[in-house]
Design a protein around this motif. Sequence first.
Motif, PDB file in Angstrom:
ATOM      1  N   ILE A  44       5.514  40.083   4.949  1.00 16.20           N
ATOM      2  CA  ILE A  44       4.766  40.837   3.946  1.00 16.20           C
ATOM      3  C   ILE A  44       3.288  40.496   4.005  1.00 16.20           C
ATOM      4  O   ILE A  44       2.485  41.066   3.297  1.00 16.20           O
ATOM      5  CB  ILE A  44       5.308  40.594   2.518  1.00 16.20           C
ATOM      6  N   ASP A  45       2.962  39.567   4.865  1.00 16.33           N
ATOM      7  CA  ASP A  45       1.599  39.083   5.016  1.00 16.33           C
ATOM      8  C   ASP A  45       0.963  39.755   6.235  1.00 16.33           C
ATOM      9  O   ASP A  45       1.658  40.301   7.085  1.00 16.33           O
ATOM     10  CB  ASP A  45       1.652  37.564   5.218  1.00 16.33           C
ATOM     11  N   ARG A  46      -0.360  39.707   6.322  1.00 18.32           N
ATOM     12  CA  ARG A  46      -1.058  40.326   7.448  1.00 18.32           C
ATOM     13  C   ARG A  46      -1.913  39.299   8.192  1.00 18.32           C
ATOM     14  O   ARG A  46      -2.544  38.447   7.565  1.00 18.32           O
ATOM     15  CB  ARG A  46      -1.964  41.448   6.945  1.00 18.32           C
ATOM     16  N   PRO A  47      -1.926  39.417   9.509  1.00 16.63           N
ATOM     17  CA  PRO A  47      -2.792  38.521  10.282  1.00 16.63           C
ATOM     18  C   PRO A  47      -4.243  38.612   9.798  1.00 16.63           C
ATOM     19  O   PRO A  47      -4.729  39.681   9.443  1.00 16.63           O
ATOM     20  CB  PRO A  47      -2.664  39.057  11.720  1.00 16.63           C
ATOM     21  N   GLY A  48      -4.875  37.472   9.755  1.00 13.82           N
ATOM     22  CA  GLY A  48      -6.269  37.411   9.332  1.00 13.82           C
ATOM     23  C   GLY A  48      -6.454  37.060   7.873  1.00 13.82           C
ATOM     24  O   GLY A  48      -7.504  36.546   7.480  1.00 13.82           O
ATOM     25  N   LYS A  49      -5.460  37.336   7.033  1.00 12.96           N
ATOM     26  CA  LYS A  49      -5.554  36.999   5.613  1.00 12.96           C
ATOM     27  C   LYS A  49      -5.396  35.486   5.446  1.00 12.96           C
ATOM     28  O   LYS A  49      -4.729  34.825   6.241  1.00 12.96           O
ATOM     29  CB  LYS A  49      -4.467  37.732   4.801  1.00 12.96           C
ATOM     30  N   ASP A  50      -5.996  34.942   4.395  1.00 11.64           N
ATOM     31  CA  ASP A  50      -5.953  33.496   4.170  1.00 11.64           C
ATOM     32  C   ASP A  50      -4.527  32.966   4.119  1.00 11.64           C
ATOM     33  O   ASP A  50      -4.197  31.955   4.748  1.00 11.64           O
ATOM     34  CB  ASP A  50      -6.678  33.129   2.869  1.00 11.64           C
ATOM     35  N   SER A  51      -3.646  33.667   3.374  1.00 10.52           N
ATOM     36  CA  SER A  51      -2.269  33.187   3.233  1.00 10.52           C
ATOM     37  C   SER A  51      -1.550  33.195   4.582  1.00 10.52           C
ATOM     38  O   SER A  51      -0.774  32.284   4.887  1.00 10.52           O
ATOM     39  CB  SER A  51      -1.510  34.030   2.209  1.00 10.52           C
ATOM     40  N   PHE A  52      -1.796  34.188   5.397  1.00 10.87           N
ATOM     41  CA  PHE A  52      -1.208  34.244   6.736  1.00 10.87           C
ATOM     42  C   PHE A  52      -1.698  33.059   7.567  1.00 10.87           C
ATOM     43  O   PHE A  52      -0.923  32.394   8.247  1.00 10.87           O
ATOM     44  CB  PHE A  52      -1.575  35.576   7.414  1.00 10.87           C
ATOM     45  N   ARG A  53      -2.991  32.798   7.484  1.00  6.78           N
ATOM     46  CA  ARG A  53      -3.578  31.698   8.246  1.00  6.78           C
ATOM     47  C   ARG A  53      -2.993  30.349   7.795  1.00  6.78           C
ATOM     48  O   ARG A  53      -2.740  29.473   8.620  1.00  6.78           O
ATOM     49  CB  ARG A  53      -5.095  31.727   8.099  1.00  6.78           C
ATOM     50  N   HIS A  54      -2.768  30.186   6.491  1.00  5.08           N
ATOM     51  CA  HIS A  54      -2.179  28.940   5.978  1.00  5.08           C
ATOM     52  C   HIS A  54      -0.761  28.745   6.540  1.00  5.08           C
ATOM     53  O   HIS A  54      -0.400  27.644   6.961  1.00  5.08           O
ATOM     54  CB  HIS A  54      -2.125  28.939   4.453  1.00  5.08           C
ATOM     55  N   ARG A  55       0.033  29.818   6.544  1.00  2.18           N
ATOM     56  CA  ARG A  55       1.389  29.719   7.083  1.00  2.18           C
ATOM     57  C   ARG A  55       1.360  29.417   8.570  1.00  2.18           C
ATOM     58  O   ARG A  55       2.122  28.588   9.062  1.00  2.18           O
ATOM     59  CB  ARG A  55       2.180  31.004   6.822  1.00  2.18           C
ATOM     60  N   GLN A  56       0.490  30.100   9.288  1.00  3.91           N
ATOM     61  CA  GLN A  56       0.382  29.880  10.722  1.00  3.91           C
ATOM     62  C   GLN A  56      -0.074  28.455  11.041  1.00  3.91           C
ATOM     63  O   GLN A  56       0.304  27.893  12.064  1.00  3.91           O
ATOM     64  CB  GLN A  56      -0.589  30.893  11.350  1.00  3.91           C
ATOM     65  N   ALA A  57      -0.840  27.876  10.127  1.00  8.16           N
ATOM     66  CA  ALA A  57      -1.322  26.508  10.336  1.00  8.16           C
ATOM     67  C   ALA A  57      -0.257  25.465  10.013  1.00  8.16           C
ATOM     68  O   ALA A  57      -0.448  24.286  10.283  1.00  8.16           O
ATOM     69  CB  ALA A  57      -2.572  26.258   9.498  1.00  8.16           C
ATOM     70  N   GLY A  58       0.872  25.900   9.417  1.00 15.79           N
ATOM     71  CA  GLY A  58       1.975  24.964   9.204  1.00 15.79           C
ATOM     72  C   GLY A  58       2.475  24.809   7.793  1.00 15.79           C
ATOM     73  O   GLY A  58       3.409  24.045   7.550  1.00 15.79           O
ATOM     74  N   ALA A  59       1.891  25.508   6.805  1.00 17.07           N
ATOM     75  CA  ALA A  59       2.379  25.386   5.426  1.00 17.07           C
ATOM     76  C   ALA A  59       3.832  25.849   5.348  1.00 17.07           C
ATOM     77  O   ALA A  59       4.196  26.882   5.913  1.00 17.07           O
ATOM     78  CB  ALA A  59       1.521  26.210   4.473  1.00 17.07           C
TER      79      ALA A  59
END
Length: 180
Positions: A44-59
């Motif tokens: 439900i998230d999109r690449p480039g958005k802060d929440s997406f970046r947080h998940r991709q970083a390991g959250a």
Amino acid sequence: MRLFGIAGYSGSGKTTLMEKLLPRLTARGLRVSVVKHAHHDFDIDRPGKDSFRHRQAGATEVLLASSARWVLMSELRADPEPSLAEYVAHFSPCDVVLVEGFKQEAIPKLEVYRPANGKPPLWPEDPDIVAVASDQRPLADRPGDPVWLDLNDTETIVRFILDTLQLATLQPGGNRHAVL
């Protein structure tokens, strides 16, 4: 919190039926939540958005909040998929949870069945299907078969669900009364 499933093959009309059921249930004063199982990877998230970046970083979890809504995204990573009970435990208190998918769960279910889809019915193999909502009448009415309901008679389907769950509804003013 009582659970009631809506089962059927893709394209049978499960989501459309739920869209019709929800306003009728909430108009009776019931708090209703929905859990839908997806059989594929979704985001439900999109690449480039802060929440997406947080998940991709390991959250492991990211909670996205605003004044209108909030969503909690959890990454399973290598963990097994939670059970329906574990998912439902995340809900706030409510009267009923409508469950779309989770066909194998031992909860009362209504099958949305359209013979024109060319798929066999689920109910002969699933003892938890207590009713079938269809756009056609049953070919036979045998003892032990589930109740057969008209897919276009939403009010009767709502009453069946409430009766099955032995759920009371709210009268105007907040007093609970038995479902009619």
